[in-house]
Design a protein around this motif. Structure first.
Motif, short mmCIF file in Angstrom:
data_model
loop_
_atom_site.label_atom_id
_atom_site.label_comp_id
_atom_site.label_asym_id
_atom_site.label_seq_id
_atom_site.Cartn_x
_atom_site.Cartn_y
_atom_site.Cartn_z
N PHE B 27 0.86 -1.18 0.00
CA PHE B 27 0.00 0.00 0.00
C PHE B 27 0.89 1.22 0.00
O PHE B 27 1.95 1.21 0.63
N PHE B 37 3.98 0.57 2.22
CA PHE B 37 3.78 -0.38 3.30
C PHE B 37 3.47 -1.75 2.71
O PHE B 37 2.53 -1.89 1.93
N SER B 59 -3.40 -10.27 14.05
CA SER B 59 -4.19 -9.18 13.50
C SER B 59 -3.31 -8.25 12.67
O SER B 59 -2.19 -7.94 13.07
N GLY B 60 -3.79 -7.88 11.51
CA GLY B 60 -3.05 -6.95 10.67
C GLY B 60 -2.01 -7.60 9.79
O GLY B 60 -1.21 -6.93 9.16
N CYS B 61 -2.00 -8.96 9.74
CA CYS B 61 -0.97 -9.62 8.94
C CYS B 61 -1.37 -9.73 7.47
O CYS B 61 -0.61 -10.21 6.65
N GLY B 62 -2.56 -9.27 7.14
CA GLY B 62 -2.93 -9.22 5.73
C GLY B 62 -3.91 -10.28 5.28
O GLY B 62 -4.03 -10.55 4.09
N LYS B 63 -4.65 -10.86 6.20
CA LYS B 63 -5.59 -11.92 5.83
C LYS B 63 -6.74 -11.38 4.99
O LYS B 63 -7.12 -11.97 3.98
N SER B 64 -7.29 -10.24 5.43
CA SER B 64 -8.40 -9.67 4.66
C SER B 64 -7.92 -9.18 3.30
O SER B 64 -8.64 -9.30 2.30
N THR B 65 -6.70 -8.68 3.28
CA THR B 65 -6.11 -8.23 2.01
C THR B 65 -6.05 -9.40 1.02
O THR B 65 -6.38 -9.25 -0.15
N HIS B 210 -9.66 -16.12 13.84
CA HIS B 210 -8.74 -15.88 14.95
C HIS B 210 -8.82 -17.02 15.95
O HIS B 210 -8.04 -17.11 16.87
#
Ligand code: ATP
Ligand code: MG
Lengths: 283, 274
Positions: B27, B37, B59-65, B210
């Motif tokens: 990003f 980023f 959390s924030g490791c890019g799973k949704s991405t 999670h």
């Protein structure tokens, strides 16, 4: 009003809907109390001012207002004035509402334009639009256009701003969902954005409905030979206080009816929002 | 990992449906001139037909991405994502997508919400309704067809969202933490219900979660992602029977062994920030 019907049809709602306000109003006595209050005020109005020696030309009595109303009906063609003001208010409201909504959606879909225009929108929103009325009379003469344009301007901004707000806070995930379904842009607008913005649009319209009457009245006060605003300035010239009071009363009636019409459309459209029960009460 | 090699199932001969090849997603930096980023990098994995794969990671490791790239809502900065051997370049109607938020349209009834995805197609209204009703039945919420979303519970809403997802007949279903907003009991009931529905339909599924035991209970294979920039650091073949019965699965000793392994793989015990 319609609130009681709402509470009964919404028995399955989560608890928070039954706000303190709803509990407060749960008795059937509220309308009766309002009516009693009105009667009390009218009686006080009729008898108190003469008791304190207030002359009729300052505060006319209720009976004077009534007599003047009948005289205006018979001699001043009151119906024509009333219909003129009412129809112009509605026309101005509809035009201003349409333009405001279209502009709001257009700017919502074109963020670059919104950024470019937003300082001007803010300035125009703050500018007292009714003050333009004399200017429009200079430009367009003594006809229906100045008051109509003032009204359109007055109605336009709250609706524009409300729609724009909805477009800004739009749930991106909802749009992404529609995109993931391969929906066309037109369909996304019609099926997601438009309904999503409906509460805001209707809130804007609700404000616009009351402002429309103000816009028309100012236009009629400043120039023209027809309408309740004209009757007010005519009555003032004649030192006919009752006439002024009556015209103000009728203007209020038009405003209230328009507000009520928007509110009932709103309640019908937004039936799916539990919070519409509370929202409809805010001015 | 080789810990459980002895119980690995025979590698399936089925063709892979979904494939990530050296995918990275960057990003732009927050301010002009700031370095970009990197959300995920070096992502390579495959998901086979009818396979149920879970992805766990901090959390924030890019799973949704990662899911967004499969759905065609986002594009890799590097590498390719392909479905059935075809590179994903945009939204694809063979992918169903479901999030933690049910994303039901509040102005529509449950039935009309289920029809929503079908409205992107030129489908006759009668057929559309019939399809939606069939899906409601499969997801066991027929009784709520005419209710509005605010009139049903969180669990029922997720069922409705699944019905909407399945109504478009996807081959691949992407689930982004669909159960995480639910209470513990509803969660178990829904996991079982979803597992049954998905197993019966033979859908290829990617679940982000999670909840480690949820991953073990529901999937054939688990991918573990590292902290950002996200990469896949571990892969576990669950190798348990009864995929349609998560509760029975969790009761097995192997399940708890895998959960324990995941727990260590994710360094949950010595991580301070969430
Ligand atoms: N549009 C974006 N612009 C900039 N950074 C982004 C954007 N979308 C995601 N990120 C960043 O990419 C990283 C991965 O985000 P992502 O939403 O994929 O995380 P996640 O693994 O789904 O987290 P969680 O488990 O909390 O849902 C995060 O650090 C996030 O801040
Ligand atoms: Mg996420």
């Amino acid at each position: 009003m319609s609130n009681e019907a709402d509470t009964t049809t919404r028995t399955r709602l989560p608890l928070r809907v039954f706000s303190a306000r709803a509990v407060w109003q749960s008795g059937t006595s509220a309308p009766a109390a309002s009516l009693a209050l009105a009667v009390l005020v009218l009686i006080a109005w009729q008898y108190l001012p003469p008791m304190f020696g207030v002359p009729k030309y300052i505060i006319p009595r209720v009976s004077d207002l009534w007599n003047e109303m009948i005289r205006m009906w018979l001699q001043e063609n009151l119906l024509r004035h009333f219909i003129s003001t009412a129809s112009m208010s509605i026309l101005g409201f509809v035009l201003g509402g349409l333009l405001g909504a279209v502009a709001g959606y257009a700017l919502g879909l074109l963020p670059t334009w919104e950024k470019v225009l937003s300082p001007y929108i803010l300035a125009l929103q703050i500018a007292p639009k009714v003050a333009f009325a004399p200017l429009f009379i200079l430009w367009f003469g003594y006809n229906a256009w100045p008051k109509l344009i003032v009204t359109v301007l007055v109605v336009f901004f709250p609706i524009l701003v409300n729609v724009l707000q909805a477009m800004r806070i739009m749930d991106r995930d909802l749009i992404n969902l529609a995109r993931a379904y391969n929906m066309s842009k037109t369909k996304i607008f019609l099926k997601v954005m438009l309904p999503y913005s409906m509460p805001n649009l209707l809130a804007g319209l609700r404000i616009g409905a009351t402002l429309a009457v103000i816009g028309i009245t100012v236009g009629e006060l400043v120039g023209g030979e027809i309408g309740l605003g004209y009757l007010i300035s005519f009555g003032q010239g004649q030192a006919n206080t009752s006439m002024v009071f009556d015209a103000i009363g009728l203007l209020t009636v038009i405003g209230v009816i328009m507000y009520w019409a928007v509110t009932s459309v709103e309640n019908r459209i937004l039936h799916y929002l539990p919070r519409a029960v509370g929202a409809q009460r805010s001015p | 990992m080789f810990l459980y090699e002895q119980d690995l199932p025979v590698p399936s001969a089925k063709s892979n449906v979904l494939r990530f090849l050296d995918v990275a997603r960057r990003f732009p930096g927050r301010t002009a001139g700031a370095p970009p980023f990197t959300a995920v990098r070096d992502l390579s994995f495959e998901v086979n037909e009818s396979e149920f794969v879970s992805i766990v990671g901090p959390s924030g490791c890019g799973k949704s991405t990662l899911l967004n790239m499969i759905a065609g809502l986002d594009h890799p900065s590097e590498g390719t994502v392909s479905l059935h051997g075809v590179e994903v370049v945009g939204p694809n109607s063979s992918v169903g997508f479901m999030l933690q938020k049910d994303l039901l349209l509040p102005w529509r009834t449950v039935l009309h919400n289920v029809e929503f995805g079908l409205e992107a197609r030129n489908m006759e209204p009668g057929a559309r309704r019939e399809r939606a009703l069939k899906e409601l039945k499969r997801c066991r919420i027929t009784g709520f067809a005419d209710r509005f979303p605010y009139q049903i519970s969180g669990g029922q809403r997720q069922r409705a969202a699944l019905a909407r997802t399945l109504a478009i007949d996807p081959d691949v279903v992407l689930l982004d933490e669909p159960f995480s907003a639910l209470d513990a009991q509803t969660k178990i009931v829904l996991q079982k219900s979803f597992a049954g529905t998905i197993a019966n339909a033979g859908l290829t599924t990617l679940l982000i979660t999670h909840d480690l035991s949820e991953a073990v209970a529901m999937s054939d294979r688990i991918l573990v992602m590292s902290d950002g920039p996200g990469r896949i650091v571990d892969e576990i073949e669950v190798g348990l029977p009864d995929r349609d019965n998560p509760i029975a699965r969790l009761a097995t000793p192997r399940a708890s062994e895998i959960v324990k392994h995941l727990f260590h793989a994710l360094h949950i015990d010595n991580r301070l920030d969430a």
